[in-house]
Design an enzyme around this catalytic site. Structure first.
Site, PDB file in Angstrom:
ATOM      1  CB  SER A 264      53.468  56.728  10.375  1.00 44.56           C
ATOM      2  OG  SER A 264      52.666  56.491  11.499  1.00 44.56           O
ATOM      3  CE  LYS A 268      47.531  58.564  10.294  1.00 41.57           C
ATOM      4  NZ  LYS A 268      47.411  57.214  10.699  1.00 41.57           N
ATOM      5  CD1 TRP A 355      48.843  53.725  16.646  1.00 39.64           C
ATOM      6  CD2 TRP A 355      47.623  52.970  18.363  1.00 39.64           C
ATOM      7  NE1 TRP A 355      48.140  54.785  17.160  1.00 39.64           N
ATOM      8  CE2 TRP A 355      47.383  54.354  18.216  1.00 39.64           C
ATOM      9  CE3 TRP A 355      46.967  52.275  19.392  1.00 39.64           C
ATOM     10  CZ2 TRP A 355      46.521  55.062  19.039  1.00 39.64           C
ATOM     11  CZ3 TRP A 355      46.097  52.993  20.210  1.00 39.64           C
ATOM     12  CH2 TRP A 355      45.879  54.363  20.036  1.00 39.64           C
ATOM     13  CG  HIS A 405      54.823  52.602  13.474  1.00 43.44           C
ATOM     14  ND1 HIS A 405      53.805  52.462  12.560  1.00 43.44           N
ATOM     15  CD2 HIS A 405      54.994  53.942  13.629  1.00 43.44           C
ATOM     16  CE1 HIS A 405      53.377  53.656  12.198  1.00 43.44           C
ATOM     17  NE2 HIS A 405      54.083  54.561  12.827  1.00 43.44           N
TER      18      HIS A 405
END
Ligand code: GTR
Length: 427
Positions: A264, A268, A355, A405
């Site tokens: 998540s 990044k 998302w 997720h």
């Protein structure tokens, strides 16, 4: 009356200061978009070989991401030092050696310390490849072993904005164990080095004051960040590189075979670390989504405006101007992924994680593939988004897992297989 109501509603929007585009989660509603050309330089030169990529196009893309999204990160501070705080040679029931290493970035051990938790497999006859990752809530959450130190962290109460420096509760020990397959990593001949996010930067708007960004800003005699100075994701990525600096002198570890991995927001950070620091031999993004692997121009899931509004500290000041204006970005995320080439890259999505735009993550990898082709490497090897739980790819690995997720045992199983093939684990 109607006019008054309209004016009132308009006033509300202006007062909030944002007119946000609603978040789209319907595939049929994704408008067409055009991605920037990966293999065309700013001066129009076409990139047809690896040398032009490496010497011209790659540096120019990297610079764009530095100036417009993540900000420019500093290098390794000359004053950086570290020391082993403790070492248990019989960790995990004798399977591993567990070390805690404290790193200081300022002279005389000043500045916010970074705590590395390092597990290495005892069965190894030679230096092992290593997974390097930032954990969310503390090294002690990765495994329940009582010997792992619970160190102090800055946190902020969401409602009152009250900050405090405190040791997390003992009952949080091992709380994220399901996301870290430490025993499996050891059995497969890999080391794990993990650091906690709050050491580099507590994850809230003013958290930088207690992290490395604040420390180095003050050292430089400045009070404010330049609009192209690093953000929190830059700080976490920087911590990953500093961890690799330390691992280079760890005898049990082969730092030339280091995989940088994150979930998540830390996905990044892992991508940004892997893009900047070519010492990372393998880069893995788990559900990194917007600002990570997912294409920004593809209007599905989280938007640039959403991320800038909710997490203003993550990216540099310049990135704010792209809120709801993705088509004006001078790059798209496939170009960030391409910065990893020719090193192996793995992108993972979860089917219910709308998302993060799972399909946009796949498409990003697909559009990055031409960079690997320049090196004669196969990349993904498929054109279509694979069905769930069907890993694909050679030098670019990809899967979309059933479920939400998260980081699961299924995800780790794919990463280990991919690492075996691409980093050559030797037991
Ligand atoms: C969400 C954020 C995402 C993702 C996620 C996470 O709130 O919108 O970009 O990074 O957090 O890190 O779990």
């Amino acid at each position: 009356m109607k006019l008054i109501l309209c004016l009132f509603l308009l006033g509300m929007v202006v007062a909030r200061g944002v007119e946000r585009r609603p978040v789209n989660k319907v595939e049929a509603n994704v408008p067409p978009y055009t991605l920037p050309e990966l293999l065309v330089c700013a001066d129009g030169t076409k990139v047809a070989d690896a040398a032009t990529w490496q010497n011209k196009r790659r540096p120019e893309i990297l610079k764009l991401f530095q100036h417009e999204m993540h900000g420019v990160s500093p290098g390794r501070p000359a004053e950086m030092t570290w020391a082993t705080a403790n070492c248990d040679k019989a960790a995990l029931g004798g399977l591993a050696t567990r070390k805690e290493i404290t790193v200081w970035f300022g002279a005389g051990k000043s500045g916010p310390p970074m705590h590395i938790l390092l597990y290495t497999p005892n069965a190894a006859q030679q230096p092992v490849p290593v997974f390097v990752s930032v954990n969310f809530d503390g090294n002690h959450t990765v495994n329940a072993e009582p010997g792992i130190t619970i160190s102090e962290q800055w946190t902020q109460d969401r409602k009152t904005k009250q900050e405090q420096l405190a040791r997390p509760d003992e009952k949080t020990r091992g709380q994220s164990i399901g996301r870290w397959e430490v025993e499996k990593l050891m059995a497969r001949g890999y080391a794990l080095a993990t650091i906690q996010r709050a050491d580099l930067e507590p994850d809230y708007e003013t958290g930088w004051r207690h992290g490395v960004r604040g420390f180095l800003l003050e050292k430089a005699g400045r009070k404010e960040f330049a609009p192209d100075a690093w953000g929190a994701i830059g700080a976490w990525a920087w911590g990953l590189s500093r961890t690799l600096d330390v691992l280079e002198s760890e005898k049990a570890v082969d730092a030339k075979r280091a995989a940088v991995i994150g979930h998540s927001r830390m996905g990044k950070a892992a991508l940004w670390a892997g893009a900047q620091d070519e010492r990372f031999a393998l880069v893995i993004s788990n559900d990194s989504g917007e600002g990570g692997a997912a294409l920004a121009r593809r209007d599905f899931g989280e938007t640039t405006a959403e991320i800038n509004n909710r997490f203003p500290h993550w990216f540099c000041g310049h990135f704010k101007k792209y809120s709801d204006k993705e088509s004006t970005l001078p790059f798209d995320q496939h170009e960030l992924l391409a910065l990893v080439a020719p090193r192996p890259l793995y992108i993972a999505s979860a089917a219910e994680d709308l998302w993060a735009d799972p399909q946009g993550e796949f498409l990003s990898a697909l559009h990055a593939e031409p960079a690997w082709k320049l090196f004669g490497l196969p990349g993904l090897g498929v054109r279509e988004w694979p069905v769930v739980d069907q890993p694909v790819g050679a030098t670019i690995g990809y899967h979309v897992r059933t479920g939400k997720h998260d980081v699961t045992a299924y995800d780790w199983a794919q990463y280990l297989d991919f690492a075996d093939k691409n980093m050559g684990a030797k037991k």
